[in-house]
Design a protein around this motif. Structure first.
Motif, PDB file in Angstrom:
ATOM      1  N   ILE A  57       0.829  -1.204   0.000  1.00  0.00           N
ATOM      2  CA  ILE A  57       0.000   0.000   0.000  1.00  0.00           C
ATOM      3  C   ILE A  57       0.868   1.262   0.000  1.00  0.00           C
ATOM      4  O   ILE A  57       0.483   2.293  -0.558  1.00  0.00           O
ATOM      5  CB  ILE A  57      -0.971  -0.016   1.200  1.00  0.00           C
ATOM      6  N   ALA A  58       2.063   1.172   0.597  1.00  0.00           N
ATOM      7  CA  ALA A  58       2.973   2.319   0.586  1.00  0.00           C
ATOM      8  C   ALA A  58       3.418   2.671  -0.833  1.00  0.00           C
ATOM      9  O   ALA A  58       3.813   3.812  -1.103  1.00  0.00           O
ATOM     10  CB  ALA A  58       4.193   2.022   1.455  1.00  0.00           C
ATOM     11  N   LEU A  59       3.354   1.695  -1.753  1.00  0.00           N
ATOM     12  CA  LEU A  59       3.699   1.950  -3.154  1.00  0.00           C
ATOM     13  C   LEU A  59       2.538   2.557  -3.943  1.00  0.00           C
ATOM     14  O   LEU A  59       2.738   3.048  -5.051  1.00  0.00           O
ATOM     15  CB  LEU A  59       4.124   0.640  -3.835  1.00  0.00           C
ATOM     16  N   CYS A  60       1.351   2.492  -3.378  1.00  0.00           N
ATOM     17  CA  CYS A  60       0.152   2.944  -4.096  1.00  0.00           C
ATOM     18  C   CYS A  60      -0.110   4.434  -3.842  1.00  0.00           C
ATOM     19  O   CYS A  60       0.134   4.938  -2.746  1.00  0.00           O
ATOM     20  CB  CYS A  60      -1.075   2.146  -3.648  1.00  0.00           C
ATOM     21  N   SER A  61      -0.639   5.077  -4.840  1.00  0.00           N
ATOM     22  CA  SER A  61      -1.057   6.465  -4.674  1.00  0.00           C
ATOM     23  C   SER A  61      -2.377   6.499  -3.911  1.00  0.00           C
ATOM     24  O   SER A  61      -3.280   5.711  -4.180  1.00  0.00           O
ATOM     25  CB  SER A  61      -1.230   7.130  -6.040  1.00  0.00           C
ATOM     26  N   THR A  62      -2.484   7.405  -2.957  1.00  0.00           N
ATOM     27  CA  THR A  62      -3.719   7.520  -2.175  1.00  0.00           C
ATOM     28  C   THR A  62      -4.459   8.813  -2.507  1.00  0.00           C
ATOM     29  O   THR A  62      -5.291   9.279  -1.732  1.00  0.00           O
ATOM     30  CB  THR A  62      -3.413   7.465  -0.670  1.00  0.00           C
ATOM     31  N   VAL A  63      -4.139   9.385  -3.650  1.00  0.00           N
ATOM     32  CA  VAL A  63      -4.825  10.589  -4.124  1.00  0.00           C
ATOM     33  C   VAL A  63      -5.386  10.305  -5.513  1.00  0.00           C
ATOM     34  O   VAL A  63      -4.674   9.841  -6.395  1.00  0.00           O
ATOM     35  CB  VAL A  63      -3.866  11.795  -4.183  1.00  0.00           C
ATOM     36  N   VAL A  64      -6.659  10.562  -5.682  1.00  0.00           N
ATOM     37  CA  VAL A  64      -7.322  10.335  -6.968  1.00  0.00           C
ATOM     38  C   VAL A  64      -7.766  11.675  -7.536  1.00  0.00           C
ATOM     39  O   VAL A  64      -8.413  12.472  -6.832  1.00  0.00           O
ATOM     40  CB  VAL A  64      -8.549   9.407  -6.817  1.00  0.00           C
ATOM     41  N   THR A  65      -7.403  11.951  -8.767  1.00  0.00           N
ATOM     42  CA  THR A  65      -7.817  13.189  -9.428  1.00  0.00           C
ATOM     43  C   THR A  65      -8.672  12.859 -10.638  1.00  0.00           C
ATOM     44  O   THR A  65      -8.571  11.764 -11.212  1.00  0.00           O
ATOM     45  CB  THR A  65      -6.595  14.008  -9.872  1.00  0.00           C
ATOM     46  N   GLY A  66      -9.502  13.808 -11.033  1.00  0.00           N
ATOM     47  CA  GLY A  66     -10.361  13.595 -12.194  1.00  0.00           C
ATOM     48  C   GLY A  66     -11.104  14.860 -12.564  1.00  0.00           C
ATOM     49  O   GLY A  66     -10.825  15.946 -12.021  1.00  0.00           O
ATOM     50  N   THR A 102     -15.159  16.297 -13.440  1.00  0.00           N
ATOM     51  CA  THR A 102     -16.594  16.040 -13.440  1.00  0.00           C
ATOM     52  C   THR A 102     -17.159  16.235 -14.846  1.00  0.00           C
ATOM     53  O   THR A 102     -16.469  16.697 -15.751  1.00  0.00           O
ATOM     54  CB  THR A 102     -17.306  16.989 -12.461  1.00  0.00           C
ATOM     55  N   GLU A 103     -18.424  15.897 -15.021  1.00  0.00           N
ATOM     56  CA  GLU A 103     -19.077  16.034 -16.324  1.00  0.00           C
ATOM     57  C   GLU A 103     -19.130  17.495 -16.776  1.00  0.00           C
ATOM     58  O   GLU A 103     -19.142  17.781 -17.971  1.00  0.00           O
ATOM     59  CB  GLU A 103     -20.491  15.458 -16.264  1.00  0.00           C
ATOM     60  N   SER A 104     -19.135  18.393 -15.814  1.00  0.00           N
ATOM     61  CA  SER A 104     -19.173  19.823 -16.150  1.00  0.00           C
ATOM     62  C   SER A 104     -17.786  20.388 -16.450  1.00  0.00           C
ATOM     63  O   SER A 104     -17.661  21.575 -16.756  1.00  0.00           O
ATOM     64  CB  SER A 104     -19.819  20.603 -14.998  1.00  0.00           C
ATOM     65  N   GLY A 105     -16.749  19.527 -16.356  1.00  0.00           N
ATOM     66  CA  GLY A 105     -15.394  19.978 -16.658  1.00  0.00           C
ATOM     67  C   GLY A 105     -14.639  20.504 -15.460  1.00  0.00           C
ATOM     68  O   GLY A 105     -13.524  21.015 -15.589  1.00  0.00           O
ATOM     69  N   GLU A 106     -15.197  20.360 -14.279  1.00  0.00           N
ATOM     70  CA  GLU A 106     -14.558  20.867 -13.064  1.00  0.00           C
ATOM     71  C   GLU A 106     -13.604  19.809 -12.492  1.00  0.00           C
ATOM     72  O   GLU A 106     -13.976  18.655 -12.301  1.00  0.00           O
ATOM     73  CB  GLU A 106     -15.633  21.216 -12.037  1.00  0.00           C
ATOM     74  N   ALA A 107     -12.364  20.200 -12.248  1.00  0.00           N
ATOM     75  CA  ALA A 107     -11.363  19.273 -11.717  1.00  0.00           C
ATOM     76  C   ALA A 107     -11.614  19.021 -10.232  1.00  0.00           C
ATOM     77  O   ALA A 107     -12.077  19.906  -9.505  1.00  0.00           O
ATOM     78  CB  ALA A 107      -9.963  19.845 -11.920  1.00  0.00           C
ATOM     79  N   TYR A 108     -11.296  17.782  -9.797  1.00  0.00           N
ATOM     80  CA  TYR A 108     -11.465  17.450  -8.378  1.00  0.00           C
ATOM     81  C   TYR A 108     -10.303  16.572  -7.930  1.00  0.00           C
ATOM     82  O   TYR A 108      -9.646  15.904  -8.731  1.00  0.00           O
ATOM     83  CB  TYR A 108     -12.795  16.738  -8.128  1.00  0.00           C
TER      84      TYR A 108
END
Length: 442
Positions: free
Chosen positions: A118-127, A129-135
């Motif tokens: 798990i220490a090798l895995c990223s724990t932050v997810v980015t993407g 939304t359908e409206s084009g807003e980054a999260y």
């Protein structure tokens, strides 16, 4: 020359079969099999019982059975709990197997290995939304790290973290000695404190340094350097056929081919099957022809070398009572893909007559199955089936009841049967000549 080649093959097979890491990988996947079957069964139920949106047959689409759709959360939850955590389970199982290999019974080992993974895995997810807003969502573990897509990193992390932890456990400088009055379980916990902590920290530091230097996650690097190239090799028709022909070559020398080679191809084939399952449940078409269930149907129907067809050919055309007796006993196990009675009873092992069709059988069946699927007659398989599932029923379950795929399996078996017939006749002739020589000698 022939003897040198034989010895070389046997030596390579022995090295692969006895390798502790390949053994741990193979044992890990074998132990995960009930989980894989459970998840696949739930996927099948979601598709053919509960779904009102996927294409194809589903009971919930019939009038009066719409209530079956209400069962979807049950199978969905069970499927998520199994198929989406294969990588997690594999890390733990590999660590446990390596611990047993070294005679180390510390229950902390698999937990440390999981922490290192798990220490090798990223724990932050980015993407977006359908409206084009980054999260950005922090403190989460993406499914790509826990399901079949994370299997390769799970294998590498499970092995390396276990080796590091067990090496650190041997260091006297990291050992915390407790008084004799302290309970043994507490003493064991303190003994593993520094080795476990250092193992996880080293993996976390490696992940941070790797990503800082290469601007690439460890998982992405493994996918790019190992997973993708290996997949491109063994998911091509020549590569796939060569793999299972070599498996049968090993069998011809008495070495269990699948046990030797499973660690090489299982992760790739399992991921291909999972991608097909996800596509079908999402209402799309499965696209990966070569996958774990394809292996079960077209390379191992009635067992390696599809020897059930040899048994049938012997019963219909052989004049040798010894081979007919073995074949009669082998028909029932062969229906459930158990063929050791044929391999060692005929025998096929070290038999120059039957080794030839035995090695060629998967090439014939795989090629036919691939062509029929590629032209659209048969469907790519999307559900896992147990190894002992009877022939014909395998293709039925793996495709949720697709009749053309079942016909394709039957036709592939028939082609293999035709392949074996000439060699049965040759065996008859050989036996007749041997009998004649014995009579002349007498």
């Amino acid at each position: 020359m022939k003897e040198k080649l034989t010895n070389a093959i046997l030596k390579v097979a022995e090295v692969l079969q006895m390798n502790k890491y390949l053994t741990a990988i193979r044992n890990g996947f074998t132990t995960l099999l009930p989980i894989i079957i459970c998840g696949s069964f739930c996927s099948l139920m979601l598709s053919v019982v509960c779904s009102t949106t996927t294409t194809g047959f589903s009971l919930a689409k019939f009038h009066g059975l719409e209530w079956l759709a209400k069962l979807t959360p049950i199978f969905d939850a069970a499927n998520y709990a199994t198929m989406n955590f294969l990588a997690i389970g594999l890390v733990v199982l590999i660590a446990m197997d390596l611990g047993r290999h070294y005679g180390h019974k510390d229950p902390c080992l698999p937990i440390v290995a999981l922490g290192a993974y798990i220490a090798l895995c990223s724990t932050v997810v980015t993407g977006t939304t359908e409206s084009g807003e980054a999260y950005t969502v922090a403190n989460v573990l993406a499914v790509n790290f826990t399901n079949s897509k994370g299997l390769f990193m799970a294998i590498i992390a499970g092995i390396t973290s276990s080796e590091l932890y067990l090496h650190l456990m041997k260091s006297k400088h990291l050992l915390i000695k407790m008084p004799d009055s302290v309970p043994p379980n507490v003493t064991a916990s303190f003994a593993s404190l520094f080795p476990g902590m250092l193992t996880v920290l080293i993996f976390a530091a490696f992940s941070f340094g790797f990503e800082s230097i290469f601007k690439l996650s460890v998982n992405d690097a493994i996918t790019m350097c190992i997973q993708v190239p290996l997949s491109k090799i063994i998911t091509t028709v020549p590569g796939f056929i060569a793999l299972f022909m070599f498996s049968n070559i090993l069998w011809s020398f008495g070495i269990h081919g699948p046990q030797v080679l499973q660690p090489i191809y299982t992760a790739t084939m399992l991921q291909a099957l999972q991608e097909n399952t996800d596509a079908v449940l999402a209402g799309a078409q499965a696209t990966n022809i070569f996958n774990r269930s394809f292996i079960s149907v077209f390379s191992a129907g009635t067992g390696a070398g599809m020897t059930g067809m040899l048994a049938l050919a012997i019963l219909l055309f052989s004049k040798r009572e010894d081979q007919r007796a073995v074949s009669k006993l082998s028909i029932a196990p062969g229906l459930f893909n158990i063929n050791e009675p044929m391999i060692f009873g005929i025998p096929i092992v070290m038999n120059p007559i039957y080794c030839i069709p035995f090695i060629l059988a998967p090439a014939v069946s795989i090629t036919f199955g691939y062509v029929m699927t590629a032209i659209g007659f048969a469907k790519p398989m999307a559900y896992a089936v147990p190894a002992t599932t009877p022939i014909i029923l395998k293709s039925f379950l793996a495709t949720a009841g697709d009749i053309p795929t079942m016909i394709t399996e039957i036709m592939a078996l028939f082609l293999v049967f035709l392949l074996y017939v000439p060699f049965v006749l040759i065996s008859n002739k050989q036996a007749a000549e041997e009998k004649k020589q014995q009579e002349e000698t007498a």
